[in-house]
Design a protein around this motif. Structure first.
Motif, PDB file in Angstrom:
ATOM      1  N   ALA A   1       0.898  -1.406   0.025  1.00 42.20           N
ATOM      2  CA  ALA A   1      -0.029  -0.075   0.089  1.00 42.20           C
ATOM      3  C   ALA A   1       0.700   1.472  -0.061  1.00 42.20           C
ATOM      4  CB  ALA A   1      -1.072  -0.043   1.121  1.00 42.20           C
ATOM      5  N   LEU A   2       1.724   1.339   0.885  1.00 37.72           N
ATOM      6  CA  LEU A   2       2.633   2.531   1.070  1.00 37.72           C
ATOM      7  C   LEU A   2       3.573   2.671  -0.148  1.00 37.72           C
ATOM      8  CD1 LEU A   2       3.462   2.520   4.802  1.00 37.72           C
ATOM      9  CD2 LEU A   2       1.598   3.682   3.822  1.00 37.72           C
ATOM     10  N   GLY A   3       4.051   1.411  -0.464  1.00 35.55           N
ATOM     11  CA  GLY A   3       4.879   1.495  -1.694  1.00 35.55           C
ATOM     12  C   GLY A   3       4.181   2.050  -2.980  1.00 35.55           C
ATOM     13  N   ILE A   4       2.852   1.588  -3.293  1.00 34.36           N
ATOM     14  CA  ILE A   4       2.284   2.330  -4.322  1.00 34.36           C
ATOM     15  C   ILE A   4       1.910   3.638  -4.184  1.00 34.36           C
ATOM     16  CG2 ILE A   4       0.074   1.862  -5.553  1.00 34.36           C
ATOM     17  CD1 ILE A   4       0.003  -1.048  -5.155  1.00 34.36           C
ATOM     18  N   VAL A   5       1.462   4.042  -3.251  1.00 41.62           N
ATOM     19  CA  VAL A   5       1.219   5.525  -2.628  1.00 41.62           C
ATOM     20  C   VAL A   5       2.134   6.463  -3.086  1.00 41.62           C
ATOM     21  CG1 VAL A   5       0.340   7.057  -1.041  1.00 41.62           C
ATOM     22  CG2 VAL A   5      -0.957   4.884  -1.412  1.00 41.62           C
ATOM     23  N   ALA A   6       3.306   6.421  -2.238  1.00 43.38           N
ATOM     24  CA  ALA A   6       4.750   6.940  -2.283  1.00 43.38           C
ATOM     25  C   ALA A   6       5.275   6.898  -3.828  1.00 43.38           C
ATOM     26  CB  ALA A   6       5.695   6.513  -1.355  1.00 43.38           C
ATOM     27  N   THR A   7       5.294   5.737  -4.314  1.00 42.44           N
ATOM     28  CA  THR A   7       5.769   5.923  -6.034  1.00 42.44           C
ATOM     29  C   THR A   7       4.608   6.637  -6.666  1.00 42.44           C
ATOM     30  OG1 THR A   7       6.749   3.687  -5.467  1.00 42.44           O
ATOM     31  CG2 THR A   7       6.510   4.401  -7.659  1.00 42.44           C
ATOM     32  N   MET A   8       3.653   6.522  -6.704  1.00 39.24           N
ATOM     33  CA  MET A   8       2.700   7.315  -7.460  1.00 39.24           C
ATOM     34  C   MET A   8       2.848   8.876  -7.179  1.00 39.24           C
ATOM     35  SD  MET A   8       0.740   5.458  -9.377  1.00 39.24           S
ATOM     36  CE  MET A   8      -0.669   6.306  -9.869  1.00 39.24           C
TER      37      MET A   8
ATOM     38  N   LEU B   1       5.594  13.996  -9.204  1.00 37.28           N
ATOM     39  CA  LEU B   1       6.338  15.215  -8.711  1.00 37.28           C
ATOM     40  C   LEU B   1       7.465  15.232 -10.121  1.00 37.28           C
ATOM     41  CD1 LEU B   1       7.444  14.983  -5.106  1.00 37.28           C
ATOM     42  CD2 LEU B   1       5.841  16.686  -6.298  1.00 37.28           C
ATOM     43  N   LEU B   2       7.871  14.202 -10.570  1.00 38.69           N
ATOM     44  CA  LEU B   2       8.643  14.040 -11.681  1.00 38.69           C
ATOM     45  C   LEU B   2       8.048  14.215 -13.100  1.00 38.69           C
ATOM     46  CD1 LEU B   2      10.815  10.896 -10.515  1.00 38.69           C
ATOM     47  CD2 LEU B   2      11.405  13.254 -10.738  1.00 38.69           C
ATOM     48  N   GLY B   3       6.636  14.484 -13.051  1.00 42.92           N
ATOM     49  CA  GLY B   3       5.872  14.584 -14.432  1.00 42.92           C
ATOM     50  C   GLY B   3       5.721  13.515 -15.267  1.00 42.92           C
ATOM     51  N   LEU B   4       5.707  12.162 -14.547  1.00 39.24           N
ATOM     52  CA  LEU B   4       5.710  11.000 -15.579  1.00 39.24           C
ATOM     53  C   LEU B   4       3.917  10.744 -15.538  1.00 39.24           C
ATOM     54  CD1 LEU B   4       8.032   8.597 -13.812  1.00 39.24           C
ATOM     55  CD2 LEU B   4       8.422   9.606 -16.135  1.00 39.24           C
ATOM     56  N   THR B   5       3.618  10.077 -16.589  1.00 34.74           N
ATOM     57  CA  THR B   5       2.159   9.832 -16.822  1.00 34.74           C
ATOM     58  C   THR B   5       1.681   9.048 -15.718  1.00 34.74           C
ATOM     59  OG1 THR B   5       2.499   7.692 -18.147  1.00 34.74           O
ATOM     60  CG2 THR B   5       2.546   9.935 -19.293  1.00 34.74           C
ATOM     61  N   TRP B   6       0.236   9.005 -15.602  1.00 34.11           N
ATOM     62  CA  TRP B   6      -0.491   8.228 -14.353  1.00 34.11           C
ATOM     63  C   TRP B   6      -0.216   6.598 -14.859  1.00 34.11           C
ATOM     64  CZ3 TRP B   6      -4.752   4.527 -14.678  1.00 34.11           C
ATOM     65  CH2 TRP B   6      -5.109   4.276 -13.532  1.00 34.11           C
ATOM     66  N   THR B   7      -0.184   6.230 -16.088  1.00 33.05           N
ATOM     67  CA  THR B   7      -0.070   4.895 -16.260  1.00 33.05           C
ATOM     68  C   THR B   7       1.705   4.384 -16.150  1.00 33.05           C
ATOM     69  OG1 THR B   7       0.359   5.453 -18.580  1.00 33.05           O
ATOM     70  CG2 THR B   7      -1.991   4.367 -17.594  1.00 33.05           C
ATOM     71  N   GLN B   8       2.350   5.300 -16.423  1.00 33.97           N
ATOM     72  CA  GLN B   8       3.992   5.070 -16.378  1.00 33.97           C
ATOM     73  C   GLN B   8       4.162   4.656 -14.506  1.00 33.97           C
ATOM     74  OE1 GLN B   8       7.181   4.548 -18.723  1.00 33.97           O
ATOM     75  NE2 GLN B   8       6.586   3.334 -16.939  1.00 33.97           N
ATOM     76  N   ARG B   9       3.827   5.810 -14.061  1.00 32.01           N
ATOM     77  CA  ARG B   9       3.834   5.540 -12.586  1.00 32.01           C
ATOM     78  C   ARG B   9       3.055   4.589 -12.013  1.00 32.01           C
ATOM     79  NH1 ARG B   9       0.940  10.166 -10.314  1.00 32.01           N
ATOM     80  NH2 ARG B   9      -0.042  10.871 -12.095  1.00 32.01           N
TER      81      ARG B   9
ATOM     82  N   GLU C   1       2.620   0.642 -24.903  1.00 33.34           N
ATOM     83  CA  GLU C   1       3.695  -0.586 -24.961  1.00 33.34           C
ATOM     84  C   GLU C   1       5.198  -0.079 -24.388  1.00 33.34           C
ATOM     85  OE1 GLU C   1       5.985  -3.392 -28.315  1.00 33.34           O
ATOM     86  OE2 GLU C   1       4.474  -2.075 -28.914  1.00 33.34           O
ATOM     87  N   GLU C   2       5.420   1.245 -24.836  1.00 38.09           N
ATOM     88  CA  GLU C   2       6.667   1.841 -24.272  1.00 38.09           C
ATOM     89  C   GLU C   2       6.857   1.832 -22.721  1.00 38.09           C
ATOM     90  OE1 GLU C   2       8.057   6.158 -24.321  1.00 38.09           O
ATOM     91  OE2 GLU C   2       8.501   5.274 -26.293  1.00 38.09           O
ATOM     92  N   GLU C   3       5.753   2.202 -22.064  1.00 35.09           N
ATOM     93  CA  GLU C   3       5.500   2.370 -20.527  1.00 35.09           C
ATOM     94  C   GLU C   3       5.787   1.050 -20.143  1.00 35.09           C
ATOM     95  OE1 GLU C   3       2.827   6.219 -20.217  1.00 35.09           O
ATOM     96  OE2 GLU C   3       1.721   4.175 -20.387  1.00 35.09           O
TER      97      GLU C   3
ATOM     98  N   PRO D   1      12.151   7.833 -15.269  1.00 36.83           N
ATOM     99  CA  PRO D   1      11.683   6.604 -14.855  1.00 36.83           C
ATOM    100  C   PRO D   1      12.496   5.928 -13.922  1.00 36.83           C
ATOM    101  CG  PRO D   1      11.026   6.920 -17.350  1.00 36.83           C
ATOM    102  CD  PRO D   1      11.695   8.224 -16.715  1.00 36.83           C
ATOM    103  N   PHE D   2      13.826   5.909 -14.308  1.00 34.03           N
ATOM    104  CA  PHE D   2      15.154   5.495 -13.390  1.00 34.03           C
ATOM    105  C   PHE D   2      15.023   6.048 -12.200  1.00 34.03           C
ATOM    106  CE2 PHE D   2      16.368   4.521 -17.861  1.00 34.03           C
ATOM    107  CZ  PHE D   2      16.566   3.234 -17.745  1.00 34.03           C
ATOM    108  N   VAL D   3      14.901   7.336 -12.051  1.00 34.35           N
ATOM    109  CA  VAL D   3      14.966   8.152 -10.651  1.00 34.35           C
ATOM    110  C   VAL D   3      13.854   7.404  -9.914  1.00 34.35           C
ATOM    111  CG1 VAL D   3      14.454  10.224  -9.597  1.00 34.35           C
ATOM    112  CG2 VAL D   3      16.087  10.006 -11.671  1.00 34.35           C
ATOM    113  N   LEU D   4      12.581   7.465 -10.588  1.00 37.83           N
ATOM    114  CA  LEU D   4      11.378   6.933  -9.967  1.00 37.83           C
ATOM    115  C   LEU D   4      11.731   5.436  -9.393  1.00 37.83           C
ATOM    116  CD1 LEU D   4       8.460   7.195  -8.744  1.00 37.83           C
ATOM    117  CD2 LEU D   4       7.781   6.458 -11.027  1.00 37.83           C
ATOM    118  N   ALA D   5      12.173   4.723 -10.271  1.00 33.49           N
ATOM    119  CA  ALA D   5      12.748   3.101  -9.909  1.00 33.49           C
ATOM    120  C   ALA D   5      13.552   3.110  -8.768  1.00 33.49           C
ATOM    121  CB  ALA D   5      12.954   2.525 -11.085  1.00 33.49           C
TER     122      ALA D   5
END
Length: 371
Positions: free
Chosen positions: A137-144, A149-157, A183-185, A348-352
């Motif tokens: 739960a916290l992993g998904i919420v914080a990553t989203m 903040l990084l400006g990634l799309t909802w689906t990519q996040r 597909e790219e995401e 995406p690498f920063v988010l990962a």
């Protein structure tokens, strides 16, 4: 024909009825024939790609036998990525690759339910179960949140959040089956799972020793923080002692969270599409409230938990699940192209990286609290 005409010439009326019925049957027969030809053409189109996928799956499974600490799924992703970047894949195999990445993947995820026993997870105790729920739960919420903040799309996040918080590439592909991601995401999220999950195989055993954790604590931490099931097994084996068993069960507890998360995402996706239609956007068909493969996954978990499924059947199901997921991972791996990864940029690498550190931190705090 009016009623008076029928009464005046009943034989003519009977002939008209017969001709009409015959015409209807002819149209129906033509429709069936056209449908049959289209189905046959679609089936023939996937054959070349399926042949390539089958061969690659066999190679990945064979390599996995010689390197048992590496999952065939991860080997298949690497093989697919190498193939896509070294040679130019012919277009005629694309239908088979798409079929494998979507259809075979969903069947494999559904069969994964037969490997989960609710009683095994409950036996961990409510403290560990709370850690599992907190990680997901916290992993998904914080990553989203960080992804926004990084400006990634909802689906990519969302793909990265679920892949890193639940069960790696299988979770990414399962979420892709519920939400409308590109597909790219999807390929980006899977590549990141492989990269950062592999780093965690080495990091968790080293940090377990550095922090003075016991083997049991190290296993719990591995199961709560590493992305792929196979990566957890490798790290648990490296920690040693009884770490492997508890790491595997904790990780399967996270896999069990896949069903409720996908169900919630199905609801969210339906609302997003409804909002899009209300705003005048052209909406596609609304997704099912609970996708069929998720419903089958839940049914298989319940069936396995009853204890009535014979071990021989479970062994066959496990092999089938591994083969199907390996095939799907190879197909997805063919989309991992260096040019594409360069194009998505560093965000995406920063988010990962942030998601990996965050999930590992939650798992570590949980280890200290419950042991």
């Amino acid at each position: 024909m009016r009623r008076s005409d029928v009464e005046a010439d009943p034989d003519r009326y009977a002939r008209d009825v017969r001709d009409s019925v015959a015409g209807g049957h002819g149209a129906a027969d033509r429709g069936v024939a056209v449908f049959g030809r289209r189905a046959a053409a679609a089936g023939a189109a996937v054959v070349p790609g399926l042949a390539v996928v089958a061969a690659a799956t066999g190679v990945a499974m064979l390599i996995g036998r010689f390197i048992p600490t590496v999952s065939p799924l991860l080997i298949a992703i690497v093989l697919g990525a190498i193939g896509a970047n070294v040679v130019s894949l012919p277009r005629r195999i694309e239908p088979g690759l798409t079929f494998s990445a979507k259809r075979l993947l969903r069947v494999g995820v559904a069969l994964l339910g037969l490997q989960l026993v609710v009683g095994d997870v409950l036996a961990l105790g409510w403290g560990v179960i709370a850690v599992i729920v907190a990680v997901v739960a916290l992993g998904i919420v914080a990553t989203m949140w960080v992804g926004a903040l990084l400006g990634l799309t909802w689906t990519q996040r969302l793909l990265i959040a679920c892949g890193f918080s639940i069960c790696g590439a299988a979770a990414v592909a399962a979420v892709d089956g519920v939400v409308d991601s590109s597909e790219e995401e999807t390929i980006t999220a899977i590549a990141l799972v492989v990269i950062f999950g592999t780093v965690m195989i080495l990091a968790i055993p080293l940090l377990t020793d550095l922090f003075g954790l016991s083997d049991e604590q190290g296993g719990l931490w591995a199961g709560a923080s590493i992305h792929e099931v196979a990566q957890v097994v490798a790290a648990g084996g490296a920690v040693g002692g009884g770490a492997l068993v508890i790491a595997t069960v904790v990780k399967l507890g996270r896999v069990l969270m896949l069903a409720p998360v996908l169900t919630v995402l199905g609801l969210v996706q339906r609302r997003r599409m409804a909002a899009g239609r209300a705003a005048g956007a052209a909406g596609a068909k609304r997704p099912a409230l609970v996708p069929l493969f998720v419903a089958v996954f839940i049914a298989f978990v319940a069936l396995r938990s009853t204890g009535i499924v014979p071990e021989s059947a479970l062994a066959v199901a496990e092999v089938c699940e591994t083969v199907l997921l390996t095939a799907a991972m190879f197909a997805l791996g063919t989309g991992v192209r260096i040019a594409t990864m360069k194009k998505v940029g560093p965000k995406p690498f920063v988010l990962a990286l942030a998601s990996t550190v965050w999930v590992a931190a939650i798992g570590y705090v949980g280890v200290l609290l419950v042991n």
